[in-house]
Enzyme design. Structure first.
Site, mmCIF file in Angstrom:
data_model
loop_
_atom_site.group_PDB
_atom_site.id
_atom_site.type_symbol
_atom_site.label_atom_id
_atom_site.label_comp_id
_atom_site.label_asym_id
_atom_site.label_seq_id
_atom_site.Cartn_x
_atom_site.Cartn_y
_atom_site.Cartn_z
ATOM 1 N N GLY A 1 41.775 26.565 43.612
ATOM 2 C CA GLY A 1 40.417 26.055 43.798
ATOM 3 C C GLY A 1 40.065 25.004 42.758
ATOM 4 O O GLY A 1 38.966 25.019 42.187
ATOM 5 N N GLY B 1 33.997 21.500 41.241
ATOM 6 C CA GLY B 1 33.259 22.539 40.532
ATOM 7 C C GLY B 1 33.916 23.017 39.258
ATOM 8 O O GLY B 1 34.458 22.239 38.466
ATOM 9 N N ILE B 2 33.878 24.337 39.050
ATOM 10 C CA ILE B 2 34.390 24.941 37.823
ATOM 11 C C ILE B 2 35.888 24.690 37.673
ATOM 12 O O ILE B 2 36.375 24.423 36.573
ATOM 13 C CB ILE B 2 34.097 26.453 37.814
ATOM 14 C CG1 ILE B 2 32.592 26.698 37.798
ATOM 15 C CG2 ILE B 2 34.747 27.140 36.614
ATOM 16 C CD1 ILE B 2 32.193 28.128 38.070
ATOM 17 N N SER C 1 32.197 37.171 38.608
ATOM 18 C CA SER C 1 30.792 36.819 38.791
ATOM 19 C C SER C 1 29.893 37.895 38.202
ATOM 20 O O SER C 1 30.287 39.067 38.104
ATOM 21 C CB SER C 1 30.486 36.667 40.288
ATOM 22 O OG SER C 1 29.107 36.532 40.535
ATOM 23 N N TYR D 1 30.797 39.381 49.052
ATOM 24 C CA TYR D 1 31.117 38.600 47.851
ATOM 25 C C TYR D 1 31.070 39.483 46.612
ATOM 26 O O TYR D 1 31.996 39.508 45.797
ATOM 27 C CB TYR D 1 30.143 37.430 47.716
ATOM 28 C CG TYR D 1 30.395 36.551 46.513
ATOM 29 C CD1 TYR D 1 31.376 35.557 46.554
ATOM 30 C CD2 TYR D 1 29.650 36.699 45.348
ATOM 31 C CE1 TYR D 1 31.614 34.744 45.457
ATOM 32 C CE2 TYR D 1 29.875 35.890 44.248
ATOM 33 C CZ TYR D 1 30.857 34.917 44.297
ATOM 34 O OH TYR D 1 31.091 34.118 43.200
#
Length: 345
Positions: free
Chosen positions: A9, A13-14, A171, A193
């Site tokens: 990923g 973003g991150i 998260s 999630y």
């Protein structure tokens, strides 16, 4: 010797911010961007090479939500690399998140506003679906695909006399209450999630218990509240136009509002600099940003236990056998069909 670092990923973003920070820290890295969208991956690679022209940045097609993609990517990695120093498991999805508008405005003018933004607790639901492998999509993408990747790459991660690192992007939304060991794919729930992220916390604990003796160490991070494509997709754009000034103001009173991908990658980058033996396997390393904009990392104990994490690990091993058996059967059938077509022609 150059370090080999793989980031899933990594095209935005991150993940992309982490890659930028890693190359700034060590320009001799051999960095692999493992991404589902290769067009975006190419753009990310170009951006990284603009700021680091001499860097060695390679691309790998990987959709962690697809068993066949994971197996193919792992085979390519084993061919290309002789070892892996860092495997950053950053890819993740929150499909079709829906906001309870009533709960949002109620929370906006309450004492719970900071926690609501930081964790989305009681605010979000997601619509999960099945993948072509017959797995729940969020479970497959956020957890199982990464687990399968680790298992396939063990020869490169567990080598005598060397240490390797796995780093999960978890998260603050990870919650024990959302997870059920009887329903690890979260088929019957509405917080897929949160369940998948809590499962990754537990899996990290189990991996340390089973693999530390082989030189493999796993850590968990939390990026804080970061504004990424995933976050922006939760609400219509005009909402963010109204809310962002409030969020910057709230950041004065909380350290969890990292807001930018660069800030959110703080703990991921910090772990790159640490000796694995000094880390706490039961801690989640949080990216935090002070009201004045200073970034730092803080370890906070996770709500995990050995018994449940061991049971999850066992269930994932069983599922791995089943899905890999099906994948090999599909490959054999596909090859037989291609051979048949060749004979017909």
């Amino acid at each position: 010797m150059e370090k080999v670092v793989i980031v899933t990923g990594a095209n935005s973003g991150i993940g992309l911010a982490l890659c930028e920070r890693l190359l700034t820290e060590d320009s001799q890295l051999r960095l692999c961007l493992a991404c589902r969208n290769m067009q975006r991956a190419e753009a990310a690679r170009s951006a990284l090479l603009t700021s680091h022209p001499a860097a060695l940045v390679e691309l790998l097609h990987l959709d962690v939500g697809s068993v066949q993609s994971v197996l193919s990517a792992a085979e390519e990695i084993r061919t290309k690399y002789s070892r892996i120093d860092f495997l950053y498991l950053n890819a993740g999805i929150m499909p079709n998140p829906a906001v309870d508008i009533g709960a949002f405005f109620k929370g906006l003018f309450s004492r719970n506003v900071i926690n609501m933004f930081a964790t989305a607790e009681g605010l979000l639901t997601q619509q999960d679906r099945l993948t072509s492998d017959g797995l729940q999509e969020v479970f497959a993408t956020n957890l199982f695909g990464h687990f399968l990747l680790i298992r396939e790459l063990e020869p490169l991660l567990c080598q005598p006399g060397r240490t390797s690192r796995i780093v999960w992007t978890s998260s603050s939304n990870a919650s024990r209450s959302a997870f059920s060991i009887q329903d690890i794919q979260h088929i019957n729930g509405k917080e897929s999630y949160s369940s998948s992220k809590y499962a990754s916390d537990m899996l990290s604990l189990a991996l340390n218990r089973h693999k530390n003796s082989q030189g493999l160490f796993s850590s968990v991070t939390c990026p804080g509240l970061v504004m990424t494509n995933l976050t922006y997709g939760i609400l219509p754009s005009f909402f963010w136009t109204l809310i962002m000034p409030v969020m910057w103001m709230i950041r004065i009173f909380t350290n969890t509002f990292t807001l930018t991908p660069y800030n959110g990658a703080e703990a991921l980058h910090w772990l790159f600099l640490q000796k694995p033996e000094s880390l706490d396997p039961r801690a989640k390393y949080h990216s935090l940003t002070s009201g004045l904009g200073t970034n730092y990392t803080e370890a906070r104990q996770m709500d995990v236990d050995d018994e449940t994490s061991e049971e999850l690990f066992s269930k994932l091993l069983e599922l791995e056998k089943a899905v890999c058996r099906k994948a090999k059967q599909r490959n054999a059938e596909s090859k037989a069909y291609q051979q048949y077509l060749g004979e017909v022609e």
